[in-house]
Write a protein that holds these residues in place. Structure first.
Motif, PDB file in Angstrom:
ATOM      1  N   SER A 232     -41.130  16.786 -72.275  1.00 51.82           N
ATOM      2  CA  SER A 232     -40.646  15.681 -71.432  1.00 51.82           C
ATOM      3  C   SER A 232     -39.237  15.258 -71.829  1.00 51.82           C
ATOM      4  O   SER A 232     -38.419  14.900 -70.966  1.00 51.82           O
ATOM      5  N   VAL A 233     -38.919  15.306 -73.124  1.00 55.24           N
ATOM      6  CA  VAL A 233     -37.573  14.954 -73.576  1.00 55.24           C
ATOM      7  C   VAL A 233     -36.578  16.031 -73.140  1.00 55.24           C
ATOM      8  O   VAL A 233     -35.488  15.726 -72.647  1.00 55.24           O
ATOM      9  N   VAL A 234     -36.965  17.289 -73.320  1.00 54.94           N
ATOM     10  CA  VAL A 234     -36.104  18.403 -72.922  1.00 54.94           C
ATOM     11  C   VAL A 234     -35.825  18.334 -71.420  1.00 54.94           C
ATOM     12  O   VAL A 234     -34.682  18.500 -70.974  1.00 54.94           O
ATOM     13  N   THR A 235     -36.855  18.053 -70.641  1.00 50.41           N
ATOM     14  CA  THR A 235     -36.697  17.955 -69.194  1.00 50.41           C
ATOM     15  C   THR A 235     -35.739  16.828 -68.821  1.00 50.41           C
ATOM     16  O   THR A 235     -34.923  16.963 -67.902  1.00 50.41           O
ATOM     17  N   ALA A 236     -35.817  15.716 -69.547  1.00 45.37           N
ATOM     18  CA  ALA A 236     -34.928  14.587 -69.265  1.00 45.37           C
ATOM     19  C   ALA A 236     -33.474  14.946 -69.536  1.00 45.37           C
ATOM     20  O   ALA A 236     -32.584  14.583 -68.759  1.00 45.37           O
ATOM     21  N   VAL A 237     -33.207  15.667 -70.624  1.00 41.55           N
ATOM     22  CA  VAL A 237     -31.839  16.092 -70.924  1.00 41.55           C
ATOM     23  C   VAL A 237     -31.359  17.089 -69.875  1.00 41.55           C
ATOM     24  O   VAL A 237     -30.209  17.034 -69.420  1.00 41.55           O
ATOM     25  N   ASP A 238     -32.245  17.990 -69.491  1.00 45.19           N
ATOM     26  CA  ASP A 238     -31.890  18.950 -68.454  1.00 45.19           C
ATOM     27  C   ASP A 238     -31.546  18.246 -67.145  1.00 45.19           C
ATOM     28  O   ASP A 238     -30.642  18.657 -66.419  1.00 45.19           O
ATOM     29  N   GLN A 239     -32.263  17.165 -66.848  1.00 51.35           N
ATOM     30  CA  GLN A 239     -31.971  16.420 -65.629  1.00 51.35           C
ATOM     31  C   GLN A 239     -30.637  15.703 -65.734  1.00 51.35           C
ATOM     32  O   GLN A 239     -29.903  15.588 -64.750  1.00 51.35           O
ATOM     33  N   ASP A 240     -30.288  15.249 -66.937  1.00 55.13           N
ATOM     34  CA  ASP A 240     -28.965  14.656 -67.142  1.00 55.13           C
ATOM     35  C   ASP A 240     -27.874  15.638 -66.741  1.00 55.13           C
ATOM     36  O   ASP A 240     -26.893  15.277 -66.086  1.00 55.13           O
ATOM     37  N   LEU A 241     -28.033  16.880 -67.159  1.00 58.29           N
ATOM     38  CA  LEU A 241     -27.042  17.903 -66.815  1.00 58.29           C
ATOM     39  C   LEU A 241     -27.040  18.175 -65.318  1.00 58.29           C
ATOM     40  O   LEU A 241     -25.981  18.326 -64.708  1.00 58.29           O
ATOM     41  N   ALA A 242     -28.228  18.232 -64.722  1.00 55.36           N
ATOM     42  CA  ALA A 242     -28.312  18.464 -63.275  1.00 55.36           C
ATOM     43  C   ALA A 242     -27.556  17.380 -62.518  1.00 55.36           C
ATOM     44  O   ALA A 242     -26.853  17.650 -61.540  1.00 55.36           O
ATOM     45  N   ASN A 243     -27.681  16.143 -62.976  1.00 58.11           N
ATOM     46  CA  ASN A 243     -26.966  15.038 -62.327  1.00 58.11           C
ATOM     47  C   ASN A 243     -25.459  15.201 -62.472  1.00 58.11           C
ATOM     48  O   ASN A 243     -24.691  14.888 -61.558  1.00 58.11           O
ATOM     49  N   ALA A 244     -25.037  15.704 -63.627  1.00 55.73           N
ATOM     50  CA  ALA A 244     -23.601  15.814 -63.899  1.00 55.73           C
ATOM     51  C   ALA A 244     -22.929  16.897 -63.068  1.00 55.73           C
ATOM     52  O   ALA A 244     -21.778  16.748 -62.669  1.00 55.73           O
ATOM     53  N   VAL A 245     -23.623  17.992 -62.819  1.00 51.95           N
ATOM     54  CA  VAL A 245     -22.992  19.113 -62.098  1.00 51.95           C
ATOM     55  C   VAL A 245     -23.262  19.079 -60.602  1.00 51.95           C
ATOM     56  O   VAL A 245     -22.736  19.909 -59.861  1.00 51.95           O
ATOM     57  N   ALA A 246     -24.083  18.136 -60.153  1.00 54.40           N
ATOM     58  CA  ALA A 246     -24.378  18.043 -58.725  1.00 54.40           C
ATOM     59  C   ALA A 246     -23.085  17.922 -57.931  1.00 54.40           C
ATOM     60  O   ALA A 246     -22.184  17.157 -58.272  1.00 54.40           O
ATOM     61  N   GLY A 247     -22.970  18.691 -56.874  1.00 60.87           N
ATOM     62  CA  GLY A 247     -21.792  18.636 -56.022  1.00 60.87           C
ATOM     63  C   GLY A 247     -20.643  19.508 -56.475  1.00 60.87           C
ATOM     64  O   GLY A 247     -19.590  19.513 -55.838  1.00 60.87           O
ATOM     65  N   THR A 248     -20.819  20.262 -57.572  1.00 61.70           N
ATOM     66  CA  THR A 248     -19.721  21.096 -58.079  1.00 61.70           C
ATOM     67  C   THR A 248     -19.998  22.589 -57.921  1.00 61.70           C
ATOM     68  O   THR A 248     -19.231  23.416 -58.425  1.00 61.70           O
ATOM     69  N   PHE A 249     -21.060  22.946 -57.219  1.00 55.69           N
ATOM     70  CA  PHE A 249     -21.435  24.353 -57.105  1.00 55.69           C
ATOM     71  C   PHE A 249     -20.588  25.092 -56.070  1.00 55.69           C
ATOM     72  O   PHE A 249     -20.147  24.522 -55.072  1.00 55.69           O
ATOM     73  N   THR A 250     -20.372  26.372 -56.349  1.00 52.94           N
ATOM     74  CA  THR A 250     -19.676  27.277 -55.440  1.00 52.94           C
ATOM     75  C   THR A 250     -20.579  28.482 -55.185  1.00 52.94           C
ATOM     76  O   THR A 250     -21.231  28.984 -56.109  1.00 52.94           O
ATOM     77  N   SER A 251     -20.611  28.957 -53.946  1.00 55.22           N
ATOM     78  CA  SER A 251     -21.478  30.081 -53.592  1.00 55.22           C
ATOM     79  C   SER A 251     -20.858  31.418 -53.995  1.00 55.22           C
ATOM     80  O   SER A 251     -19.646  31.625 -53.835  1.00 55.22           O
ATOM     81  N   TYR A 252     -21.694  32.305 -54.502  1.00 52.72           N
ATOM     82  CA  TYR A 252     -21.295  33.649 -54.905  1.00 52.72           C
ATOM     83  C   TYR A 252     -22.271  34.672 -54.339  1.00 52.72           C
ATOM     84  O   TYR A 252     -23.462  34.388 -54.194  1.00 52.72           O
ATOM     85  N   GLN A 253     -21.743  35.849 -53.998  1.00 53.37           N
ATOM     86  CA  GLN A 253     -22.596  36.993 -53.664  1.00 53.37           C
ATOM     87  C   GLN A 253     -22.961  37.672 -54.973  1.00 53.37           C
ATOM     88  O   GLN A 253     -22.107  38.204 -55.683  1.00 53.37           O
ATOM     89  N   PHE A 254     -24.233  37.631 -55.328  1.00 49.91           N
ATOM     90  CA  PHE A 254     -24.720  38.071 -56.636  1.00 49.91           C
ATOM     91  C   PHE A 254     -25.478  39.387 -56.457  1.00 49.91           C
ATOM     92  O   PHE A 254     -26.489  39.437 -55.763  1.00 49.91           O
ATOM     93  N   SER A 255     -24.975  40.441 -57.089  1.00 51.16           N
ATOM     94  CA  SER A 255     -25.563  41.772 -56.894  1.00 51.16           C
ATOM     95  C   SER A 255     -25.991  42.374 -58.222  1.00 51.16           C
ATOM     96  O   SER A 255     -25.234  42.353 -59.200  1.00 51.16           O
ATOM     97  N   THR A 256     -27.208  42.907 -58.256  1.00 50.43           N
ATOM     98  CA  THR A 256     -27.716  43.583 -59.444  1.00 50.43           C
ATOM     99  C   THR A 256     -27.904  45.067 -59.146  1.00 50.43           C
ATOM    100  O   THR A 256     -28.341  45.451 -58.053  1.00 50.43           O
ATOM    101  N   LYS A 257     -27.571  45.897 -60.127  1.00 54.46           N
ATOM    102  CA  LYS A 257     -27.774  47.335 -60.030  1.00 54.46           C
ATOM    103  C   LYS A 257     -28.632  47.760 -61.214  1.00 54.46           C
ATOM    104  O   LYS A 257     -28.218  47.670 -62.367  1.00 54.46           O
ATOM    105  N   VAL A 258     -29.850  48.218 -60.925  1.00 52.00           N
ATOM    106  CA  VAL A 258     -30.792  48.613 -61.976  1.00 52.00           C
ATOM    107  C   VAL A 258     -30.364  49.955 -62.559  1.00 52.00           C
ATOM    108  O   VAL A 258     -30.173  50.933 -61.828  1.00 52.00           O
TER     109      VAL A 258
END
Length: 389
Positions: A232-258
């Motif tokens: 529960s503590v780890v999740t709370a810290v993770d949510q803090d980060l989620a709040n901080a980066v909200a609205g800063t995402f950029t879309s990428y075409q992500f391709s994997t080659k096995v």
């Protein structure tokens, strides 16, 4: 990245972690002390790990506490209900590297490396006012505290300009320290985490980054964070980060080659039960969202609203991300219980200006069952490219 037995697995798209300081208010109703009027720069910031009311923020220069004209420590009044503070920094203060320490009671102490006096004056400009928008280090949080103790390489309890210039933030190192600090402040776990040389949260963060045993727990910070009882503590810290980066995402075409994979044959039991594992063995191309916070050294990968957090080196562009899938029950029948676990690891380099990521990935999907010690492990590895859209 991997799922229960007999379910195909796509790379990296499983539950993720995030976290960082939230409530980024730049205004302040809390009054401060020090020089006033045209002789001072007004610094308004925030003490937060969630907002911390009733804390006092004091100013240090080159590790020495700054005094006001009366010879008393230059500190703010207590932070308001939103954690806001205001402190007046004399313009005629001798040049030096400024740090902030926020204290509440005997247990709570947080720190932030504010910057040089010249940097503060530049951020103030003609208005003679600095906020956390113009100078983010005016926010004093569990994350800035973790960065503070990590940057303090000579262990003298403060941070110099040379140390902060050499410091490369790494979220994999700051996260455990931030988690145990939050555990004390917001989850009332000071009784077990504080003690000995770590009598407050700043000293606790220092012990955490040095892999010292914490309080009476018999655990290091990394071990404490990985204990399922503290999720529960780890999740709370993770949510803090989620709040901080909200609205800063950029879309990428992500391709994997096995480039390699291993899928073992199905194992059958004499009662008719069988166990197998599956993993994606095909090349894929999907759209993902990526956010980078260079000040915290974090790289965040998001797909379908799920975030995975890794580290980012702002000097080299190096990215490292590991998404563990902890051991858990994946399926139950009348005769057998199945368990699944695994991970997805991503490493590479992100060129932010060009909008390109290149690297490699490795993935594991493992299944076990209650009948015997059989363990089925599927693995895959390959190259990754991502291009900003």
């Amino acid at each position: 990245m991997h799922k229960a037995a007999a379910i195909a697995v796509l790379p990296f798209f499983l539950a993720a972690c995030g976290g960082s300081s939230s409530n980024n208010s730049d205004s302040s109703n809390a009054s401060g002390s020090g020089a006033t009027g045209g002789n001072a720069i007004t610094l308004s910031g925030l003490v937060s790990d969630g907002p911390i009311a009733g804390a006092q923020v004091c100013l240090f220069s080159d590790g020495v506490q700054v005094k006001n004209t009366a010879g008393a420590a230059l500190c703010s009044s207590e932070t308001d209900a939103q954690g806001n503070y205001t402190i007046a920094i004399p313009k005629d203060l001798a040049p030096g590297f400024l740090t902030l320490v926020a204290s509440k009671g005997s247990n709570i102490k947080l720190a932030s490396a504010l910057g040089t006096l010249a940097q503060v004056m530049a951020a103030a400009g003609s208005s003679a006012t600095v906020t956390a928008s113009s100078l983010p280090s005016a926010r004093i949080t569990h994350f800035t505290t973790a960065d503070f103790v990590l940057a303090d390489t000579n262990n003298d309890g403060t941070v110099s300009k040379a140390e902060i210039d050499a410091y490369v933030p790494d979220y994999t190192k700051t996260r455990p320290a931030a988690v145990v600090v939050k555990a004390v402040i917001d989850f009332g776990q000071g009784g077990s985490l504080l003690g000995g040389q770590a009598s407050n949260t700043l000293l606790l963060a220092s012990a955490a980054v040095k892999d010292q045993t914490l309080g009476t727990t018999s655990k290091t910070a990394t071990q404490w964070v990985n204990d399922a009882a503290n999720v529960s503590v780890v999740t709370a810290v993770d949510q803090d980060l989620a709040n901080a980066v909200a609205g800063t995402f950029t879309s990428y075409q992500f391709s994997t080659k096995v480039t390699s994979y291993h899928v073992p044959s199905t194992v059958s039991f004499n009662n008719g039960s069988s166990i197998s594992c599956e993993i994606n063995t095909s090349n894929e191309s999907v759209i993902v969202d990526i956010a980078v916070d260079a000040s915290r050294g974090i790289f965040v990968l998001k797909h379908d609203g799920i975030q995975t957090v890794g580290s980012y080196n702002p000097k080299t562009g190096a990215v490292s991300l590991t998404e563990p899938d902890p051991l858990a029950v994946s399926m139950m029948t009348s005769q057998v219980t199945y368990y699944a676990e695994g991970y997805f690891k991503l490493n590479g380099t992100l060129d932010i200006s060009a909008g390109k990521f290149t690297g490699n990935y490795a993935e594991l999907s493992a299944n076990t069952w209650s009948l015997d010690a059989t363990r089925q492990e599927c693995t895959a590895a390959g190259s990754v490219t991502a291009t900003r859209l």
